[in-house]
Write a protein that holds these residues in place. Structure first.
Motif, PDB file in Angstrom:
ATOM      1  N   PRO A 186       0.594   2.261  -9.754  1.00  0.00           N
ATOM      2  CA  PRO A 186       1.856   2.926  -9.459  1.00  0.00           C
ATOM      3  C   PRO A 186       2.995   1.930  -9.469  1.00  0.00           C
ATOM      4  N   PRO A 187       4.206   2.387  -9.787  1.00  0.00           N
ATOM      5  CA  PRO A 187       5.344   1.463  -9.766  1.00  0.00           C
ATOM      6  C   PRO A 187       5.560   0.902  -8.383  1.00  0.00           C
ATOM      7  N   MET A 188       5.912  -0.367  -8.338  1.00  0.00           N
ATOM      8  CA  MET A 188       6.068  -1.043  -7.065  1.00  0.00           C
ATOM      9  C   MET A 188       7.351  -0.600  -6.397  1.00  0.00           C
ATOM     10  N   PRO A 189       7.253  -0.129  -5.157  1.00  0.00           N
ATOM     11  CA  PRO A 189       8.466   0.292  -4.473  1.00  0.00           C
ATOM     12  C   PRO A 189       9.283  -0.894  -4.022  1.00  0.00           C
ATOM     13  N   CYS A 190      10.549  -0.614  -3.699  1.00  0.00           N
ATOM     14  CA  CYS A 190      11.442  -1.643  -3.208  1.00  0.00           C
ATOM     15  C   CYS A 190      11.246  -1.827  -1.719  1.00  0.00           C
ATOM     16  N   VAL A 191      11.785  -2.925  -1.222  1.00  0.00           N
ATOM     17  CA  VAL A 191      11.758  -3.154   0.215  1.00  0.00           C
ATOM     18  C   VAL A 191      12.528  -2.051   0.917  1.00  0.00           C
ATOM     19  N   SER A 207       1.470 -11.283   2.407  1.00  0.00           N
ATOM     20  CA  SER A 207       0.914 -10.269   1.502  1.00  0.00           C
ATOM     21  C   SER A 207       1.994  -9.668   0.618  1.00  0.00           C
ATOM     22  N   ILE A 208       3.206  -9.469   1.176  1.00  0.00           N
ATOM     23  CA  ILE A 208       4.305  -8.921   0.376  1.00  0.00           C
ATOM     24  C   ILE A 208       4.684  -9.879  -0.741  1.00  0.00           C
ATOM     25  N   ARG A 259       0.841  -1.203   0.000  1.00  0.00           N
ATOM     26  CA  ARG A 259       0.000   0.000   0.000  1.00  0.00           C
ATOM     27  C   ARG A 259       0.875   1.252   0.000  1.00  0.00           C
ATOM     28  N   PRO A 260       1.603   1.487  -1.087  1.00  0.00           N
ATOM     29  CA  PRO A 260       2.539   2.619  -1.083  1.00  0.00           C
ATOM     30  C   PRO A 260       1.852   3.975  -1.090  1.00  0.00           C
ATOM     31  N   LEU A 261       0.734   4.109  -1.803  1.00  0.00           N
ATOM     32  CA  LEU A 261       0.056   5.412  -1.904  1.00  0.00           C
ATOM     33  C   LEU A 261      -0.718   5.738  -0.637  1.00  0.00           C
ATOM     34  N   HIS A 262      -1.372   4.740  -0.074  1.00  0.00           N
ATOM     35  CA  HIS A 262      -2.201   4.980   1.110  1.00  0.00           C
ATOM     36  C   HIS A 262      -1.365   5.192   2.371  1.00  0.00           C
ATOM     37  N   SER A 263      -0.114   4.781   2.348  1.00  0.00           N
ATOM     38  CA  SER A 263       0.692   4.828   3.565  1.00  0.00           C
ATOM     39  C   SER A 263       1.729   5.945   3.564  1.00  0.00           C
ATOM     40  N   GLN A 264       1.657   6.862   2.588  1.00  0.00           N
ATOM     41  CA  GLN A 264       2.671   7.917   2.529  1.00  0.00           C
ATOM     42  C   GLN A 264       2.645   8.802   3.772  1.00  0.00           C
TER      43      GLN A 264
END
Length: 418
Positions: free
Chosen positions: A269-274, A232-233, A149-154
């Motif tokens: 959105p592009p998937m972020p890295c760990v 989930s990851i 959840r990269p966008l929701h967790s900014q």
């Protein structure tokens, strides 16, 4: 041999109504139930050796990790690095007390350091038991938010909030370890002739409460959260990899229908890295994805393999204290495997910096930079010292030559009229 029924050694989770020697070597506890087919383990030699290895490796690894994370610039002080730094500090504090426990075992469970050191070392042991697991759980949740959840967790993944979370973790860990800090003290065991560092439970309810608190709060709930996050990851990474492979097909079948499906699908959105350092901001593919998945699997397996045996033996001891399990192999397991499984749990403190820090490219690069800077500094100091030494020797030789010239003049020149 009569021994008080309300005591437990530092590493034990025994019932207050069971004998204290339940975790001692049978040679030290002849009143333990006979179990001729199951030979005892010599704790006075095995445990100190294991503790020494864990202590050396863990202190070196965690100290290096703390140095790198603490000296990173402001742009690198991310949420993950904040959790890593606090985890390494927690492990390092406990590992510094491990030599005292090694001496404790090597001297036949005799504590020579006084009641203050007994309470402090016991507090560090229980504090690390909870704090390290809470920090690992927090890091797992942070990785889940960053990847799935990269966008929701900014807004949630803010370094200030991470520092507040770390403070909360320390407070919770202190609260969970406060009861054992209060109950732990030195006590003379007349039957064994030693002054041991023990936990004195007021009654059986205290023992059951603290034992279940360890099992639930320090293992079951964290394991559930960590497993769900990394499941989930992994599912998310595999799904994104499948989507990328479909988009990279040279001639996919039914191109028109695929294009219409692609145009109707919202852009992802592009998937972020760990961690930003591990991928350089690019999408995880191929070896990058495989590396992340292996890291994820290693984290879960390390946590499970290190702590499951100890909590399993603790659960057996709870059942034994209730009288539900009572046999030769149960007693042998509680006597001999509790200290050994606790050693395995302690080894997680040495494994943590390897899994969370040394695997990352940025961490290794920053560590190499610190080592090069240290070597350059030592080299510069050595050159300055050699220059100062050379300058001093040059001045000394010049002074010697001048003194020699003055002596020659005194010999050649006349001393005055006769």
């Amino acid at each position: 041999m009569a021994i008080p029924d309300d005591l437990s050694l530092f590493n034990s989770t025994s019932s207050p109504h069971s004998k204290t020697e339940i975790y001692l070597n049978t040679s030290l506890a002849p009143s333990a139930p006979p179990c001729t087919d199951w030979p005892p383990v010599s704790m006075t030699t095995v445990i100190p050796t294991i503790y020494s290895v864990i202590c050396v490796l863990g202190i070196v690894a965690n100290a290096l990790a703390v140095c790198v994370l603490a000296h990173s610039n402001a742009s690198r002080r991310t949420v993950a690095n904040t959790f890593m730094l606090n985890l390494c500090v927690s492990d390092l504090l406990f590992l510094l007390s491990l030599p005292l426990w090694a001496v404790y075992y090597s001297q036949g469970y005799s504590w020579p350091f006084g009641w203050v050191a007994c309470k402090v070392c016991g507090a560090l042991l229980n504090l690390n038991l909870y704090a390290s697991i809470f920090f690992i759980t927090s890091m797992s949740m942070d990785r889940y938010l960053a990847i799935v959840r990269p966008l929701h967790s900014q807004s949630a993944r803010d370094p200030k909030r991470a520092r507040l979370t770390c403070i909360l973790v320390w407070v919770l860990a202190c609260a969970c370890s406060a009861p054992t800090f209060y109950l732990r003290d030195t006590h003379l065991l007349k039957g064994l002739g030693v002054e041991a560092c023990v936990i004195s439970y007021p009654n059986h309810t205290w023992y059951l409460t603290l034992a279940w608190m360890k099992i639930v709060l320090a293992f079951l709930l964290p394991l559930l959260v960590i497993s769900c996050c990394y499941y989930s990851i992994g599912k998310h990474l595999l799904a994104d990899t499948g989507l990328v492979r479909m988009q990279n097909l040279p001639h996919p079948p039914n191109m028109n229908s695929f294009k219409s499906l692609e145009s109707s699908k919202p852009e992802r959105p592009p998937m972020p890295c760990v961690s930003p350092s591990s991928c350089g901001g690019r999408t995880l593919e191929g070896r990058g994805l495989e590396r992340v998945l292996w890291t994820v699997a290693a984290v879960v397996l390390a946590f499970f393999l290190c702590w499951f045996p100890f909590h399993c033996v603790t659960f057996l001891d709870v059942l034994n204290s209730k009288g539900w399990l009572d046999s030769c192999w149960i007693n042998w397991t509680i006597h001999n495997l509790t200290p050994l499984t606790l050693c395995l749990g302690f080894s997680n403190s040495a494994i943590n910096p390897v899994l969370y820090c040394f695997i990352g490219n940025h961490f290794r690069g920053h560590l190499g930079g610190l080592c090069k800077g240290l070597c350059a500094c030592l080299k510069t100091r050595g050159e300055d010292h050699s220059q100062k030494t050379g300058s001093f020797s040059t001045r000394l030789s010049s002074f010697s030559r001048k003194l020699s010239d003055l002596k020659d003049l005194a010999i050649v020149e006349p001393s005055g009229p006769v």
